[in-house]
Write a protein that holds these residues in place. Structure first.
Motif, PDB file in Angstrom:
ATOM      1  N   TYR A   1       0.839  -1.201   0.000  1.00 37.55           N
ATOM      2  CA  TYR A   1       0.000   0.000   0.000  1.00 37.55           C
ATOM      3  C   TYR A   1       0.876   1.253   0.000  1.00 37.55           C
ATOM      4  CZ  TYR A   1      -3.463  -3.441   1.406  1.00 37.55           C
ATOM      5  OH  TYR A   1      -4.270  -4.548   1.467  1.00 37.55           O
ATOM      6  N   ALA A   2       0.460   2.243  -0.795  1.00 41.27           N
ATOM      7  CA  ALA A   2       1.223   3.489  -0.898  1.00 41.27           C
ATOM      8  C   ALA A   2       0.963   4.424   0.269  1.00 41.27           C
ATOM      9  CB  ALA A   2       0.897   4.198  -2.210  1.00 41.27           C
ATOM     10  N   GLU A   3      -0.191   4.297   0.905  1.00 39.59           N
ATOM     11  CA  GLU A   3      -0.552   5.206   1.987  1.00 39.59           C
ATOM     12  C   GLU A   3      -0.658   4.455   3.312  1.00 39.59           C
ATOM     13  OE1 GLU A   3      -0.856   8.496   1.590  1.00 39.59           O
ATOM     14  OE2 GLU A   3      -0.404   8.266  -0.551  1.00 39.59           O
ATOM     15  N   PHE A   4      -0.276   5.117   4.388  1.00 35.48           N
ATOM     16  CA  PHE A   4      -0.339   4.535   5.724  1.00 35.48           C
ATOM     17  C   PHE A   4      -1.763   4.086   6.063  1.00 35.48           C
ATOM     18  CE2 PHE A   4      -1.267   4.928  10.225  1.00 35.48           C
ATOM     19  CZ  PHE A   4      -0.295   4.113  10.784  1.00 35.48           C
ATOM     20  N   GLU A   5      -2.741   4.925   5.760  1.00 39.93           N
ATOM     21  CA  GLU A   5      -4.128   4.631   6.117  1.00 39.93           C
ATOM     22  C   GLU A   5      -4.649   3.370   5.430  1.00 39.93           C
ATOM     23  OE1 GLU A   5      -5.568   5.952   8.599  1.00 39.93           O
ATOM     24  OE2 GLU A   5      -4.113   7.547   8.885  1.00 39.93           O
ATOM     25  N   GLN A   6      -4.215   3.115   4.193  1.00 40.67           N
ATOM     26  CA  GLN A   6      -4.620   1.897   3.486  1.00 40.67           C
ATOM     27  C   GLN A   6      -4.082   0.662   4.203  1.00 40.67           C
ATOM     28  OE1 GLN A   6      -2.709   3.149  -0.189  1.00 40.67           O
ATOM     29  NE2 GLN A   6      -4.699   3.081  -1.243  1.00 40.67           N
ATOM     30  N   LEU A   7      -2.820   0.707   4.566  1.00 38.73           N
ATOM     31  CA  LEU A   7      -2.204  -0.413   5.272  1.00 38.73           C
ATOM     32  C   LEU A   7      -2.874  -0.618   6.625  1.00 38.73           C
ATOM     33  CD1 LEU A   7      -0.042  -2.600   5.687  1.00 38.73           C
ATOM     34  CD2 LEU A   7       1.491  -0.780   6.475  1.00 38.73           C
ATOM     35  N   ARG A   8      -3.098   0.453   7.337  1.00 39.52           N
ATOM     36  CA  ARG A   8      -3.724   0.367   8.662  1.00 39.52           C
ATOM     37  C   ARG A   8      -5.130  -0.221   8.577  1.00 39.52           C
ATOM     38  NH1 ARG A   8      -3.088  -0.902  13.499  1.00 39.52           N
ATOM     39  NH2 ARG A   8      -4.188   0.322  15.011  1.00 39.52           N
ATOM     40  N   ALA A   9      -5.908   0.184   7.561  1.00 39.81           N
ATOM     41  CA  ALA A   9      -7.265  -0.342   7.380  1.00 39.81           C
ATOM     42  C   ALA A   9      -7.225  -1.845   7.118  1.00 39.81           C
ATOM     43  CB  ALA A   9      -7.967   0.385   6.236  1.00 39.81           C
ATOM     44  N   ALA A  10      -6.298  -2.296   6.291  1.00 43.85           N
ATOM     45  CA  ALA A  10      -6.171  -3.732   6.005  1.00 43.85           C
ATOM     46  C   ALA A  10      -5.773  -4.494   7.265  1.00 43.85           C
ATOM     47  CB  ALA A  10      -5.152  -3.954   4.889  1.00 43.85           C
ATOM     48  N   GLU A  11      -4.848  -3.915   8.044  1.00 45.46           N
ATOM     49  CA  GLU A  11      -4.435  -4.571   9.302  1.00 45.46           C
ATOM     50  C   GLU A  11      -5.607  -4.645  10.280  1.00 45.46           C
ATOM     51  OE1 GLU A  11       0.323  -3.554   9.595  1.00 45.46           O
ATOM     52  OE2 GLU A  11      -1.095  -2.046  10.309  1.00 45.46           O
ATOM     53  N   MET A  12      -6.383  -3.577  10.375  1.00 46.31           N
ATOM     54  CA  MET A  12      -7.510  -3.546  11.307  1.00 46.31           C
ATOM     55  C   MET A  12      -8.596  -4.557  10.924  1.00 46.31           C
ATOM     56  SD  MET A  12      -6.658  -1.470  13.643  1.00 46.31           S
ATOM     57  CE  MET A  12      -8.141  -1.106  14.528  1.00 46.31           C
ATOM     58  N   LYS A  13      -8.792  -4.780   9.623  1.00 48.67           N
ATOM     59  CA  LYS A  13      -9.769  -5.760   9.161  1.00 48.67           C
ATOM     60  C   LYS A  13      -9.248  -7.192   9.306  1.00 48.67           C
ATOM     61  CE  LYS A  13     -10.611  -3.854   5.061  1.00 48.67           C
ATOM     62  NZ  LYS A  13     -11.142  -3.741   3.712  1.00 48.67           N
ATOM     63  N   GLY A  14      -7.948  -7.318   9.536  1.00 51.90           N
ATOM     64  CA  GLY A  14      -7.355  -8.648   9.636  1.00 51.90           C
ATOM     65  C   GLY A  14      -7.054  -9.260   8.278  1.00 51.90           C
ATOM     66  N   ASP A  15      -7.065  -8.426   7.241  1.00 58.63           N
ATOM     67  CA  ASP A  15      -6.733  -8.915   5.902  1.00 58.63           C
ATOM     68  C   ASP A  15      -5.266  -9.347   5.860  1.00 58.63           C
ATOM     69  OD1 ASP A  15      -9.271  -8.209   5.107  1.00 58.63           O
ATOM     70  OD2 ASP A  15      -8.644  -6.406   4.005  1.00 58.63           O
ATOM     71  N   PRO A  16      -4.957 -10.426   5.136  1.00 62.53           N
ATOM     72  CA  PRO A  16      -3.550 -10.787   4.982  1.00 62.53           C
ATOM     73  C   PRO A  16      -2.833  -9.712   4.157  1.00 62.53           C
ATOM     74  CG  PRO A  16      -4.952 -12.234   3.660  1.00 62.53           C
ATOM     75  CD  PRO A  16      -5.855 -11.337   4.444  1.00 62.53           C
ATOM     76  N   ILE A  17      -1.659  -9.334   4.587  1.00 63.13           N
ATOM     77  CA  ILE A  17      -0.887  -8.298   3.896  1.00 63.13           C
ATOM     78  C   ILE A  17       0.161  -8.998   3.026  1.00 63.13           C
ATOM     79  CG2 ILE A  17       0.540  -6.224   4.147  1.00 63.13           C
ATOM     80  CD1 ILE A  17      -2.223  -5.945   5.460  1.00 63.13           C
ATOM     81  N   PRO A  18       0.111  -8.788   1.715  1.00 66.27           N
ATOM     82  CA  PRO A  18       1.105  -9.428   0.848  1.00 66.27           C
ATOM     83  C   PRO A  18       2.428  -8.635   0.821  1.00 66.27           C
ATOM     84  CG  PRO A  18      -0.504  -8.276  -0.492  1.00 66.27           C
ATOM     85  CD  PRO A  18      -0.927  -8.104   0.940  1.00 66.27           C
ATOM     86  N   TRP A  19       3.175  -8.726   1.906  1.00 68.52           N
ATOM     87  CA  TRP A  19       4.462  -8.040   1.984  1.00 68.52           C
ATOM     88  C   TRP A  19       5.362  -8.551   0.858  1.00 68.52           C
ATOM     89  CZ3 TRP A  19       4.763  -4.115   5.350  1.00 68.52           C
ATOM     90  CH2 TRP A  19       3.863  -4.104   6.420  1.00 68.52           C
ATOM     91  N   LYS A  20       6.150  -7.645   0.273  1.00 65.63           N
ATOM     92  CA  LYS A  20       7.012  -8.025  -0.846  1.00 65.63           C
ATOM     93  C   LYS A  20       8.458  -7.642  -0.545  1.00 65.63           C
ATOM     94  CE  LYS A  20       3.308  -7.500  -4.092  1.00 65.63           C
ATOM     95  NZ  LYS A  20       2.693  -6.824  -5.185  1.00 65.63           N
TER      96      LYS A  20
END
Length: 151
Positions: free
Chosen positions: A43-62
């Motif tokens: 994610y390019a923006e902090f808020e996008q990453l934070r929203a995904a983390e809060m939802k418990g979505d898996p984060i595809p770290w690269k």
């Protein structure tokens, strides 16, 4: 310039006087290494990453190639008084190794993406003589958008 008539051997714990020149051998500095892998947020923006983390979505770290990896050595100054640091860039797979880090009970590892849009690090790593400290996977992410009046 004075050339000694006989060879001079420097031995640890022994001082040799050669005219106006004094040689003192010291033991090699105790050093270790730090290794790890840098991964970045998709994610390019902090808020996008934070929203995904809060939802418990898996984060595809690269893996991040070319990330700037820096270790600052506290209370260790170079010849001009600046804090000593060791730097490298991560490889194509995000991996990095920092060698010849003076032994210390706590060094800080900082990482920045090549475009400087993501950052992260580890606040405390112990470096032991002759050993490799595994920093594991170091996540870098867009910085938190502090308000303009934040001090």
């Amino acid at each position: 310039f004075v050339t000694p008539r006989e060879p001079v051997t420097a031995v640890i714990g022994q001082t040799n006087h050669i005219g106006r020149l004094t040689l003192t051998a010291r033991p090699a500095a105790a050093v270790g290494s730090v290794r790890g892998i840098v991964v970045g947020s998709p994610y390019a923006e902090f808020e996008q990453l934070r929203a995904a983390e809060m939802k418990g979505d898996p984060i595809p770290w690269k893996p991040v190639a070319g990330a700037q990896v820096t270790v600052n050595i506290p209370q260790c100054k170079d010849h001009v008084g600046a804090e000593t640091r060791v730097e490298t860039k991560s490889g194509p797979d995000g991996s990095f190794t920092l060698d010849n880090i003076p032994v210390h009970s706590g060094v800080a590892l900082r990482v920045n993406s090549p475009d400087r849009k993501q950052e992260g690090g580890i606040g405390y790593l112990r470096v032991l003589s002759g050993q490799v400290t595994d920093a594991g996977t170091v996540q870098i992410r867009p910085p938190y958008p502090w308000p303009a009046d934040h001090r």
